[in-house]
Motif scaffolding. Structure first.
Motif, short mmCIF file in Angstrom:
data_model
loop_
_atom_site.label_atom_id
_atom_site.label_comp_id
_atom_site.label_asym_id
_atom_site.label_seq_id
_atom_site.Cartn_x
_atom_site.Cartn_y
_atom_site.Cartn_z
N GLN A 216 0.90 -1.05 -0.01
CA GLN A 216 0.11 0.04 0.01
C GLN A 216 0.74 1.23 -0.20
O GLN A 216 0.53 2.38 -0.61
CB GLN A 216 -1.02 0.07 1.32
CG GLN A 216 -1.77 1.16 1.52
CD GLN A 216 -2.95 1.21 2.34
OE1 GLN A 216 -3.85 0.82 2.11
NE2 GLN A 216 -2.50 1.77 3.81
N ARG A 220 0.50 3.85 -3.08
CA ARG A 220 0.26 5.39 -2.91
C ARG A 220 1.25 6.43 -3.70
O ARG A 220 0.99 7.22 -4.13
CB ARG A 220 0.03 5.74 -1.46
CG ARG A 220 -1.37 5.07 -0.81
CD ARG A 220 -1.48 5.47 0.50
NE ARG A 220 -2.80 4.75 0.85
CZ ARG A 220 -3.24 5.01 2.46
NH1 ARG A 220 -2.22 5.58 3.20
NH2 ARG A 220 -4.21 4.42 2.75
N ASN A 253 -6.49 2.72 -1.15
CA ASN A 253 -6.38 1.83 -0.11
C ASN A 253 -6.05 0.32 -0.44
O ASN A 253 -6.65 0.03 -1.75
CB ASN A 253 -7.44 1.61 0.86
CG ASN A 253 -7.85 3.02 1.34
OD1 ASN A 253 -6.92 3.64 2.16
ND2 ASN A 253 -8.96 3.65 1.13
N ASN A 255 -6.05 -4.11 0.42
CA ASN A 255 -6.37 -5.10 1.33
C ASN A 255 -5.90 -6.25 0.53
O ASN A 255 -5.39 -6.16 -0.56
CB ASN A 255 -7.51 -5.22 1.92
CG ASN A 255 -8.75 -5.37 1.17
OD1 ASN A 255 -8.38 -5.77 0.02
ND2 ASN A 255 -9.97 -5.38 1.32
N ARG A 323 -17.56 -0.68 0.35
CA ARG A 323 -16.07 -0.95 0.13
C ARG A 323 -16.10 -1.18 -1.60
O ARG A 323 -16.68 -2.55 -1.73
CB ARG A 323 -15.44 -2.03 0.75
CG ARG A 323 -13.79 -1.95 0.51
CD ARG A 323 -13.08 -3.50 0.72
NE ARG A 323 -13.55 -3.44 2.29
CZ ARG A 323 -13.14 -2.99 3.49
NH1 ARG A 323 -11.86 -2.27 3.16
NH2 ARG A 323 -13.43 -3.42 4.82
#
Length: 591
Positions: A216, A220, A253, A255, A323
Motif C-alpha cells: 500500500q 500510494r 487503499n 487489502n 467498499r
C-alpha cells in the motif's frame, strides 16, 4: 439508398472453397490451447471456420488496410474473379489507380459478410478505419449489418500533429455495429485508461511486495508520482502522452483483495429507501442511517457485511459505506478515446525487438482492452481476421489475467510476399507476452491447407482427416474440440462425448462390430460419455442410442456446405434419415 460499385452483386456469393485447417505443433505454444492463430488468406480461413463457429463469435475486431495508396493494400484481380485462385498477381494499389475504391470494396465486402455470419445474435463488430474509406465503409456496414444495428463511432485520438496544414489529422475511427442490436446488452460495463493504468501498476507492484502494508505504501507513492508526471506533461503541452488517473486516485487503499475505495453507494438516491439497523462491530450500537434510507434490502446488506464489503466508521455515529474494489469499477465506453499510437510500437519492441522492425504501426493493446472489455463478457470468443502483430490476442489474455476470465481468440493473418508473419511475428509476439507476464495461456497454430471437395477428402491421410473431423463435427459448434491421440478416439466435445475415427483410406475404413467394440472400450477407459460419434466410410452395425455414425465424406461435405445446391443437400439428408430409420427398424425387429 445504398452503395453501388462494380462487384456489389457478387460479394456475398463469390466465396472460396473451404480449406482444411492443419495444426502445426512446432509453431503452437503452451499447454492451454483454446486460442487459435491461423496462417492464410482470411477469406479462405473464415469460410473454413463456418462449420464450427457460425453464429458463435461474441466480438469481432477488424483492422483492414486503410487504402492510403502508400503500400498498405495489395489487391489480386485473379483472386477477385476466382476466390480459389493464387494471388501471385497481387500488387499494391496506388492513389493513381482510378479503381482503387472499387478494389477496396471488392476486397472488404466478402470479409465483412463472413464476419456477420460468424457473429452470434448478440455479437458486436468493431472495425478501424481512417478518412480515406470512412464513408464507403459506413454505407457498406449499413447494408450488411443494417443501419438500425449501428451502435456508434469511436474517435481514437492517437497522435499530435504540429505540421503546417489546413486540418491537422490526429485521429482514426472505430465503427461499431451489432448483429442484432435488440440482442445486445443495453449497458456495457466499460473501463477507462486510468483504471487500466492503475491495474497494470498494481499487478507490477504486487509481484515485488507481498506484505500488504508495504504494498500500500508503494502503491500510494506510485499514484502521486503519476499525478505529478501528468501535471508536468500538461505544462509542457503533452497532456495526451501521459495517463491522467483523475478521480480514480481515490482507490488508494489496499487489502488482500486489491485496491479499494469508500463509496456512498449504500445510500438511496430518493426518499423511500430501506429502513433497518446496521450494528457497529466495535460499539455494538446501530450505525447512523442515511437520510433517505439504504439502497439495498436487508438480506443483501447482510451478504455484503459477510463478504467484508462494508466499511464502518470509527464508531456508530458515522454512516457505513460500501467498499468498492478497483477491479469492479466501471465506466461507459466513450466516443472519444485518447491513447498514443506509439504505445503499440513500444510494446511490440519490448516483446520482440527484431521482429518489430517489419511492422511499424501495430494497434495499442490498451485500445483493444477498452473495446473488448466493454462489449465482451468474461467468456467471450473474439475474432480478428486481420491479426497483424497480435495486439488483439494480447489484449484478450491481459483481460483474462485481470478478471480471471475465460475469453478465447481466433486470429487470422496471411502476411506479405516473402514474410508469413503469422509465424515470424504474431506467434512469437504472443509467446513472448505469455512468458514475460507469466500467464497460464497458449495457442494452437494452424495453416490453411488444400482446397476441399469430395475427391480431395477421400484422398486425405488419417491425420488430415482427424483435423477435418475436429473442424466440422457439429457438436463442437462454438466451443471446439479437445484432441485425443487414441487408436480410435481422436477427440472429445464439450459434453465429454467421444469422437471416434476409423480411417485407412476409402477402401479400408469400415465400421465393423469388432471396431465398434474397441471404440466403446477405449472411450470408457478415457471416462468419455455416450453416445460416441463414429466416423468411417461405411458402417455394418445398426445405430443405437449408444453411438451415432457419421459417413466420410458425406457428413463432412454437408458441414462444410459443399453440397452444390440446397435441393441436393436436402436429398442427401433425406436419404440419410430414411437409411437411419430403416437400420433402426431392422435392429428392433431382431430384438
Amino acid at each position: 439508398m445504398y452503395l453501388h460499385w462494380d462487384g456489389r452483386k457478387t460479394y456475398r456469393t463469390r466465396m472460396p472453397a473451404p480449406r482444411i485447417l492443419e495444426p502445426n505443433e512446432h509453431l503452437s505454444f503452451g499447454k492451454q490451447r483454446l486460442n487459435r492463430i491461423i496462417e492464410g488468406d482470411n477469406l479462405q480461413a473464415m469460410v473454413s471456420l463456418r462449420s464450427q463457429y457460425r453464429d458463435s463469435v461474441d466480438v469481432a475486431y477488424l483492422d483492414p488496410p486503410y487504402n492510403t495508396g502508400k503500400g498498405d493494400f495489395r489487391y489480386s484481380d485473379r483472386r477477385h474473379k476466382d476466390p480459389n485462385a493464387s494471388a501471385d498477381d497481387a500488387v499494391y494499389v496506388s492513389n493513381e489507380d482510378g479503381g482503387k475504391h472499387t478494389k477496396w470494396l471488392n476486397y472488404i465486402g466478402p470479409r465483412l459478410w463472413l464476419t456477420w455470419e460468424l457473429l452470434a445474435d448478440h455479437g458486436v463488430c468493431f472495425i478501424s478505419i481512417n478518412d480515406v474509406e470512412l464513408f464507403r465503409l459506413g454505407l457498406l456496414m449499413d447494408e450488411i449489418f443494417g443501419e438500425k444495428n449501428r451502435i456508434g463511432v469511436i474517435v481514437w485520438k492517437q497522435a499530435v500533429d504540429n505540421n503546417r496544414t489546413r486540418i491537422a489529422v490526429e485521429h482514426e475511427y472505430v465503427l461499431c455495429y451489432a448483429k442484432r442490436i435488440e440482442e445486445t446488452a443495453e449497458h456495457w460495463q466499460g473501463t477507462s485508461l486510468a483504471k487500466q493504468w492503475l491495474l497494470t501498476k498494481y499487478d507490477e507492484l504486487r509481484k515485488q511486495y507481498s506484505d500488504v502494508v508495504e504494498l500500500q505504501r508503494h502503491w500510494r507513492a506510485a499514484i502521486l508520482e503519476q499525478k505529478k508526471a501528468y501535471r508536468t506533461a500538461v505544462a509542457a503541452g503533452r497532456g495526451d502522452d501521459v495517463v491522467n488517473v483523475g478521480r480514480m486516485d481515490r482507490f488508494r487503499n489496499i487489502n488482500e483483495h486489491g485496491p479499494w475505495a469508500k463509496d456512498w453507494h449504500l445510500e438511496n438516491t430518493k426518499e423511500g429507501g430501506y429502513d433497518y439497523d446496521i450494528f457497529h462491530p466495535k460499539t455494538g450500537i446501530p450505525c447512523r442511517k442515511p437520510p433517505k434510507g439504504y439502497r439495498y434490502p436487508q438480506e443483501s446488506m447482510t451478504k455484503l457485511i459477510a463478504e467484508d464489503r462494508i466499511v464502518f466508521g470509527k464508531d456508530h455515529t458515522e454512516t457505513a459505506q460500501l467498499r468498492r474494489y478497483l477491479r469492479d469499477s466501471s465506466d461507459a465506453l466513450r466516443s472519444v478515446v485518447t491513447i498514443p499510437g506509439r504505445n503499440g510500437s513500444d510494446r511490440l519492441v519490448a516483446l520482440v525487438p527484431e521482429e518489430a522492425k517489419r511492422f511499424p504501426h501495430p494497434k495499442p493493446v490498451e485500445l483493444l482492452e477498452l473495446i473488448l472489455g466493454a462489449a465482451g463478457d468474461i467468456d467471450a470468443l473474439v475474432l480478428d481476421p486481420f491479426a497483424g502483430s497480435g495486439s488483439t490476442g494480447e489484449a484478450v489474455m491481459k483481460l483474462n489475467a485481470r478478471d480471471n476470465g475465460i475469453r478465447r481468440f481466433i486470429l487470422i493473418e496471411e502476411g506479405e510476399p516473402g514474410d508469413r508473419y503469422a509465424r515470424t511475428l504474431t506467434g512469437p509476439r504472443l509467446r513472448a507476452a505469455i512468458e514475460k507476464e507469466g500467464w497460464n495461456d497458449g495457442f494452437e497454430f494452424l495453416t490453411t491447407g488444400r482446397k476441399l471437395d469430395r475427391d480431395a477428402i477421400l484422398t486425405l491421410e488419417r491425420e488430415a482427416i482427424i483435423s477435418l473431423v475436429l473442424q466440422t463435427d457439429p457438436t463442437g459448434m462454438g466451443g471446439g474440440m479437445r484432441k485425443i491421440g487414441g487408436k480410435y478416439v481422436v477427440a472429445a466435445n464439450g459434453r465429454s462425448q467421444a469422437i471416434c475415427l476409423n480411417w485407412n483410406g476409402r477402401a479400408d475404413s469400415i465400421i465393423t462390430r469388432e471396431v465398434l467394440v474397441e471404440m466403446f472400450n477405449e472411450a470408457k477407459a478415457l471416462n468419455l460419455k455416450k453416445p460416441i460419434r463414429v466416423y468411417g466410410s461405411t458402417c455394418q452395425v445398426g445405430e443405437t442410442d449408444s453411438f451415432v455414425f457419421r459417413q466420410i465424406p458425406d457428413a463432412i461435405l454437408v458441414a462444410l456446405q459443399l453440397v452444390e445446391t440446397a435441393q441436393e443437400e436436402s436429398d442427401m439428408l433425406g436419404a440419410i434419415n430414411v437409411l437411419e430409420e430403416t437400420i433402426r427398424a431392422e435392429a428392433n425387429s431382431r430384438g
